[in-house]
Structure formats: C-alpha cells, structure tokens
Design a protein around this motif. Structure first.
Motif, PDB file in Angstrom:
ATOM      1  N   MET A   8      33.743  -3.605  26.520  1.00  9.32           N
ATOM      2  CA  MET A   8      34.574  -4.679  26.722  1.00  9.32           C
ATOM      3  C   MET A   8      33.850  -6.296  26.335  1.00  9.32           C
ATOM      4  O   MET A   8      35.475  -7.173  26.088  1.00  9.32           O
ATOM      5  N   ARG A   9      33.078  -6.254  25.313  1.00  7.05           N
ATOM      6  CA  ARG A   9      32.417  -7.530  24.899  1.00  7.05           C
ATOM      7  C   ARG A   9      32.697  -7.860  23.692  1.00  7.05           C
ATOM      8  O   ARG A   9      32.694  -9.109  22.995  1.00  7.05           O
TER       9      ARG A   9
ATOM     10  N   ILE B 286      31.722  -7.619  10.316  1.00  9.66           N
ATOM     11  CA  ILE B 286      30.654  -7.464  10.941  1.00  9.66           C
ATOM     12  C   ILE B 286      29.618  -6.395  10.599  1.00  9.66           C
ATOM     13  O   ILE B 286      29.602  -5.512  10.255  1.00  9.66           O
ATOM     14  N   ALA B 287      28.353  -6.817  10.858  1.00  8.37           N
ATOM     15  CA  ALA B 287      27.482  -5.717  10.579  1.00  8.37           C
ATOM     16  C   ALA B 287      26.268  -5.969  11.981  1.00  8.37           C
ATOM     17  O   ALA B 287      26.140  -6.979  12.471  1.00  8.37           O
ATOM     18  N   VAL B 288      25.992  -4.539  12.353  1.00  2.93           N
ATOM     19  CA  VAL B 288      25.333  -4.162  13.533  1.00  2.93           C
ATOM     20  C   VAL B 288      23.728  -4.329  12.791  1.00  2.93           C
ATOM     21  O   VAL B 288      23.769  -3.368  11.983  1.00  2.93           O
TER      22      VAL B 288
ATOM     23  N   ILE C 248      29.665 -13.521   7.715  1.00  2.18           N
ATOM     24  CA  ILE C 248      30.130 -12.259   8.787  1.00  2.18           C
ATOM     25  C   ILE C 248      29.443 -12.110   9.910  1.00  2.18           C
ATOM     26  O   ILE C 248      28.474 -13.267   9.829  1.00  2.18           O
ATOM     27  N   VAL C 249      29.998 -11.008  11.087  1.00  2.00           N
ATOM     28  CA  VAL C 249      29.180 -11.586  12.050  1.00  2.00           C
ATOM     29  C   VAL C 249      27.738 -11.029  12.439  1.00  2.00           C
ATOM     30  O   VAL C 249      28.592  -9.507  11.661  1.00  2.00           O
TER      31      VAL C 249
ATOM     32  N   GLU D 157      33.984 -15.081  17.920  1.00  2.00           N
ATOM     33  CA  GLU D 157      33.100 -14.458  17.232  1.00  2.00           C
ATOM     34  C   GLU D 157      33.850 -13.511  16.186  1.00  2.00           C
ATOM     35  O   GLU D 157      34.324 -13.131  15.283  1.00  2.00           O
ATOM     36  N   LEU D 158      34.164 -12.309  17.640  1.00  3.17           N
ATOM     37  CA  LEU D 158      34.842 -11.246  16.918  1.00  3.17           C
ATOM     38  C   LEU D 158      36.784 -11.225  16.699  1.00  3.17           C
ATOM     39  O   LEU D 158      37.002 -10.190  16.752  1.00  3.17           O
TER      40      LEU D 158
END
Length: 119
Positions: free
Chosen positions: A58-59, A77-79, A28-29, A70-71
C-alpha cells in the motif's frame, strides 16, 4: 551462497558503493524494508525511508493513495533489509508495481561495509 554476499553487481550495474554515492547525491530513493523494532535497535542508512515489508503493497504502489511521495516520481530505487532476503522479495514486488529501476543492495551490514552512514 547468496549473490548479495558477494561483490557482484545488480543487472543494471549498481553496487552498494554506487547506492551510497547516489543516495548522497539524491539520485535514488533508498528504502529500508525492516520492521520498526529493527530500526530502533540498529538505526537505518542515512537518507533511507522506512517502509516495512508488511506495508509495502500500500505504501509503495504509485496507484495507492497511501503511496509515499518519494516513490511517485519515478526515481531509481535501492532496497535493503537486514540480510538481503526481504529486500529481494521487495525488489520483485516493486517491479510488479511498475517501478522501472529497482536494486536489491542486500543488508544494512553491506551498506556499512561500503562506507554508508547510519543514523
């Protein structure tokens, strides 16, 4: 109380401990949406990339030329943030951008409690 303070799972079943293991395995990212000043004072989860919530549009949008590499590959994705509130908003934003699997794992404190390393 907020759900991220409880030992609950996200709809797809990811716990913070799952996120720790999957980050270490490269599955995961992990995205830290805290501000740089917060990173300077408390570090960040090992393996996380920092995209402050103010720059997320934007990123983190794969259609943006400023999207971090990476995205762009479609990995889950885990935030996280400090408490889980900003990461909850970030999760919604990332989903609206088209990211298929996004998990809010709460705050850095939850990462530490699950055995995650901080750098």
């Amino acid at each position: 109380m907020f759900a991220f303070n409880q030992r609950t799972m996200t709809p797809a079943g990811m716990t913070v401990a799952d996120a720790v293991a999957r980050t270490a395995a490269g599955d995961i990212v992990l995205v830290d949406v805290r501000d740089p000043s917060e990173l300077a004072s408390g570090g960040k989860a090992k393996g996380a990339i920092n995209i402050p919530s103010a720059t997320l549009m934007m990123r983190a949008d794969p259609r943006s030329p400023e999207c971090v590499p990476e995205l762009k590959d479609g990995k889950p994705i885990a935030v996280y943030c400090a408490s889980g509130a900003r990461s909850a908003m970030a999760k919604q934003m990332l989903e609206r951008m088209g990211h298929a699997e996004v998990h809010n794992i709460g705050g850095l404190v939850h990462w530490r409690r699950a055995g995650g390393e901080v750098e």
